[in-house]
Structure formats: structure tokens, C-alpha cells
Design an enzyme around this catalytic site. Structure first.
Site, short mmCIF file in Angstrom:
data_model
loop_
_atom_site.label_atom_id
_atom_site.label_comp_id
_atom_site.label_asym_id
_atom_site.label_seq_id
_atom_site.Cartn_x
_atom_site.Cartn_y
_atom_site.Cartn_z
N ARG A 29 -40.30 16.83 12.61
CA ARG A 29 -40.63 15.47 12.17
C ARG A 29 -39.60 14.50 12.75
O ARG A 29 -39.83 13.85 13.76
CB ARG A 29 -40.67 15.40 10.63
N HIS B 199 -44.61 14.31 6.12
CA HIS B 199 -43.83 13.10 5.84
C HIS B 199 -44.73 11.90 6.04
O HIS B 199 -45.28 11.72 7.13
CB HIS B 199 -42.67 13.09 6.85
N ASP C 215 -43.58 14.43 1.57
CA ASP C 215 -42.40 13.55 1.48
C ASP C 215 -42.87 12.13 1.75
O ASP C 215 -43.35 11.82 2.85
CB ASP C 215 -41.36 13.96 2.53
N THR D 201 -30.34 5.83 7.00
CA THR D 201 -31.23 5.65 8.14
C THR D 201 -30.52 5.16 9.40
O THR D 201 -30.93 5.45 10.51
CB THR D 201 -32.33 4.64 7.73
N HIS E 116 -30.62 12.59 3.67
CA HIS E 116 -31.04 12.53 5.08
C HIS E 116 -30.05 11.59 5.77
O HIS E 116 -30.01 10.41 5.46
CB HIS E 116 -32.47 11.98 5.13
N HIS F 199 -28.23 9.96 9.29
CA HIS F 199 -28.16 9.75 10.75
C HIS F 199 -26.71 9.79 11.21
O HIS F 199 -25.77 9.64 10.42
CB HIS F 199 -28.88 8.46 11.13
N HIS G 208 -1.84 29.51 21.83
CA HIS G 208 -3.08 29.81 21.09
C HIS G 208 -3.56 31.21 21.44
O HIS G 208 -3.92 32.00 20.57
CB HIS G 208 -4.17 28.80 21.44
C1 HCA Z 1 -38.30 7.48 9.42
C2 HCA Z 1 -37.03 7.10 8.71
C3 HCA Z 1 -36.25 8.23 8.09
C4 HCA Z 1 -36.88 8.74 6.81
C5 HCA Z 1 -36.00 9.64 6.01
C6 HCA Z 1 -36.60 10.14 4.73
C7 HCA Z 1 -34.85 7.65 7.84
O1 HCA Z 1 -39.33 7.54 8.78
O2 HCA Z 1 -38.24 7.72 10.63
O3 HCA Z 1 -37.81 10.32 4.64
O4 HCA Z 1 -35.84 10.37 3.78
O5 HCA Z 1 -33.92 7.99 8.54
O6 HCA Z 1 -34.77 6.81 6.92
O7 HCA Z 1 -36.13 9.30 9.01
CU CU Z 2 -34.27 9.58 9.88
#
Ligand code: HCA
Ligand code: CU
Length: 390
Positions: free
Chosen positions: A14, A74, A94, A168, A195, A197, A292
């Protein structure tokens, strides 16, 4: 709940499909799903079935594989999406909606009461279908705290399985994540997913911090692929959990299979595994400096928190350079079945360092110098050094 109860929601199929190089065929998706299932992730998250006709049939195909992992898809916060998703045979759905004022203004244009009302309708629909339901607030860390708590509490009131916190844009620090999830943990009963990034390099630390604060599920993708530079990488997250407690936290996974998975996804999306990648990067178990190398040869734990053999990998000690040390050279001589005493080993090491100061030295050069070294005991007086290679 204690940290060892965590679940991985593997989102290569996804979030990973949102990586610029990813254009998975059905066969590739099946291969990736099977590889991740063999590894033992608890969930696989798939692209929304309304994204394209193939996305719909791929959801059905993967849901029909009979994998151990639970299959999720999702969707947006939208009843039509939920209706389509519910016909694919997945185990859960989701739902995500943007809650920051930026996303509310420039993406979907809806306010918080709309989000709560529509969210309720969508979640009730999913629950009525007997499917696992999750509701997540996109861009949680740039949303108003009170807004997202209102949303989560409303969803919790429906007896939802899980809510999601999403970093995000990769802006959160581990402390931000800890504080938000800790507070949420005190307010709701549902499981909590994180989640994250990786725009500012915190995705693994943030996922870990989320678990410490009471989250139960972590999203990953293989090599971290996703939008921009991606999310928490599966391998890096495993390394983090292993380093905390190998027996308690990662025994449930088929660790040696990680290299196959990283290689498979790298090849599929047309990238190399980065040299610095967790566990499977080419230098992940390579030691160089003499100090090392000596310690690692005596006891690998001195400089390794991960045991390469647990991942079906081996360590490498690099000796062809000016930082080399005589203990590492001794180990190489032994591998080559050459019998040099300590004095000779020290001399040959000094010789190697002097050469490496002048030119690039390869392991073949080192081997040849070792093989042609005339031991002192054979010489009459002073060091005789290197024999001419024939
Ligand atoms: C997306 C955004 C998402 C969703 C994360 C989630 C994000 O839809 O591309 O469903 O919890 O980073 O917010 O990936
Ligand atoms: Cu994301």
C-alpha cells in the site's frame, strides 16, 4: 499492554506502492505478500480497491491466498470506498482522513464534525460486515490535539478495533510521538497503530517510541519504500526490536528470510539495497579499523549488537588498508593456512600499511604478500620481507 505484544502492519503493498519506482504486477504483489507472510508479519495492508480495476482484483487475489497474515485494505473516509473494500474478501479495512487544517483546507475541504459523522457511518458499516476496523487521522502531528482526541474518542465509543496516529510528513520527534500516544492511551480502549514517515530520519525511533508509549501496531514497508523517502523500514524496525530484546521481541519472525525480502523488493522497484541498510546493507557487518577487528575477532559482541548468523549472514573483516592491525592480518594468514609468528605478522602489517599509504590495496594484494612473505626464521639476520612474486 507490554511492548512484546506488538504487531507489524506491513504496508509495502500500500504505502510501498506509492514509492515512485513501484508499479507492481499481480504476480509481483503475490510474491511479495508470500515472502512477507513467510517472514511472519501479522498484517499486510493493500492499496485501496477503488484506486484502479487491477487494485480491486489484486485485493481479491491476495485475500484469497490463504496466508497466515491478516489482510487489510486502506480507504478514504467514504462509504462507497468501504462498500467496495468489503466485497474483496479482506479481513479488515483501514480508514484514513486528513485532520490537519492544511489537509482540511487544501485536500478534502471538510470540517471536524463532518469527519466524525462520516467516520462513524463508515466504521459502523465495516463493523456490520464483521470486518476489523481502523480509523486514522492523517497528519496527526500538525492537527489540533483536541480535534484528534474528539475523533478518536468518538471512534472508541463505537468499539473500534484500532485507531491510527500518522506522522504523514515525518515531522515528529520520538518525544512528540511518546507524548501524543501516551495521552491517547489514557483516553481510549482501542488498539493504537503508528505510521511514521522518514523525512527527518526519525521513522524507526518514532515507531519504537510509539510502542513504549502504549501503541500496539507499527506500520512498515520493505526498505522503507513509500511516498517521498518513505516510512519505517521493516528491516530497521526489526533491528531496533532485536537490539532491545532478541529473544522476547523478534523470535516470532523468520529473520534469515529478511535478505530475500529486501532483495526481492529492491529488484522489483529497480533500486539497490543501500550500503548502509540495516542488517542487509553490504557494510552492515563489516569491520575495518585494527582496534575494532582485533576486538571482534576475540569476541564479536564488542562491536556487534546484531549477530549476523541470526539473519543468515556473515561478518567481514576488512584488512587491505592503512588502518589494518596485525591481529586481523594474523586471522587472514590463518585462513590461508600460513604459519607466521607474531614478529613476522607485525612486520608484514607494517609493510601493508606503508603500501596502502601509496596505493590502493586489495585483498588479493594482501594474500599475495602474505603468501610470499619470507619468515624471519628463514632469513639469516635482519628482516627479509616480501619475496618477489613469481
Ligand atoms: C496516505 C497517507 C498515509 C496514511 C497513513 C494511515 C499517511 O494515504 O498516503 O492510514 O495511517 O502517511 O498519513 O500514508
Ligand atoms: Cu504514509
Amino acid at each position: 499492554m507490554s511492548i512484546e505484544q506488538f504487531n507489524i502492519i506491513e504496508s509495502t503493498l500500500r504505502e510501498g506502492e506509492q514509492f515512485v519506482g513501484a508499479n507492481f504486477t499481480t504476480e509481483q504483489k503475490v510474491q511479495i505478500a508470500q515472502a512477507l507472510d513467510k517472514f511472519g508479519v501479522e498484517y499486510l495492508e493493500l492499496t485501496s480497491p477503488v484506486a484502479s480495476p487491477q487494485s480491486y482484483t489484486d485485493c481479491m487475489t491476495i485475500a484469497g491466498l490463504g496466508l497466515q497474515a491478516r489482510i487489510l485494505t486502506h480507504i478514504r473516509c467514504n462509504l462507497e470506498d468501504a462498500k467496495a473494500a468489503a466485497t474483496t474478501g479482506v479481513d479488515g479495512i483501514d480508514v484514513v482522513v486528513g485532520t490537519s487544517s492544511l489537509l482540511r483546507t487544501f485536500s478534502h475541504g471538510k470540517d471536524i464534525p463532518w469527519i466524525i459523522e462520516t467516520g462513524r457511518e463508515v466504521i459502523r458499516f465495516i463493523q456490520d460486515k464483521g470486518l476489523e476496523a481502523r480509523f486514522s487521522t492523517e497528519d496527526s502531528f500538525r492537527s489540533e490535539r483536541e480535534d484528534i482526541f474528539r475523533i478518536y474518542e468518538a471512534m472508541d465509543g463505537l468499539g473500534i478495533d484500532r485507531v491510527g496516529i500518522a506522522d504523514t510528513v515525518g515531522v515528529a520527534t520520538p518525544l512528540d510521538v511518546y507524548r501524543l500516544i501516551k495521552e491517547l492511551r489514557g483516553r481510549i480502549a482501542a488498539d493504537i497503530e503508528f505510521h511514521g514517515h522518514n523525512d527527518s530520519g526519525c521513522a524507526i525511533a518514532n515507531a519504537y517510541s510509539a510502542l513504549e508509549a502504549g501503541a500496539t501496531h507499527v506500520d512498515t514497508s520493505v526498505l522503507g519504500i513509500g511516498e517521498r523517502n518513505g516510512i519505517t523500514p521493516l528491516g530497521g524496525f526489526i533491528a531496533r526490536m532485536y537490539a532491545t530484546n532478541r529473544n522476547l521481541l523478534v523470535r516470532k519472525y523468520d529473520l534469515p528470510h529478511l535478505q530475500t525480502i529486501d532483495r526481492l523488493v529492491a529488484d522489483t522497484v529497480g533500486v539497490d539495497i543501500p550500503f548502509s541498510n540495516y542488517i542487509t546493507g553490504i557494510t552492515a557487518f563489516t569491520h575495518k579499523a585494527g582496534v575494532h577487528a582485533k576486538a571482534v575477532l576475540n569476541n564479536p559482541e564488542t562491536y556487534e549488537i546484531l549477530k549476523p548468523q541470526d539473519f543468515g549472514l556473515t561478518r567481514y573483516i576488512s584488512i587491505a588498508h592503512r588502518l589494518t592491525g596485525w591481529n586481523a592480518v594474523a586471522a587472514r594468514a590463518e585462513q590461508l593456512d600460513l604459519h607466521l609468528d607474531n614478529q613476522d605478522l607485525k612486520r608484514v602489517t607494517a609493510h601493508l600499511k606503508a603500501i596502502a599509504d601509496h596505493r590502493h590495496l586489495t585483498i588479493d594484494d594482501v594474500d599475495s604478500i602474505l603468501r610470499n612473505w619470507i619468515p624471519c626464521s628463514e632469513g639469516k639476520e635482519e628482516p627479509v620481507g616480501e619475496r618477489m612474486a613469481s
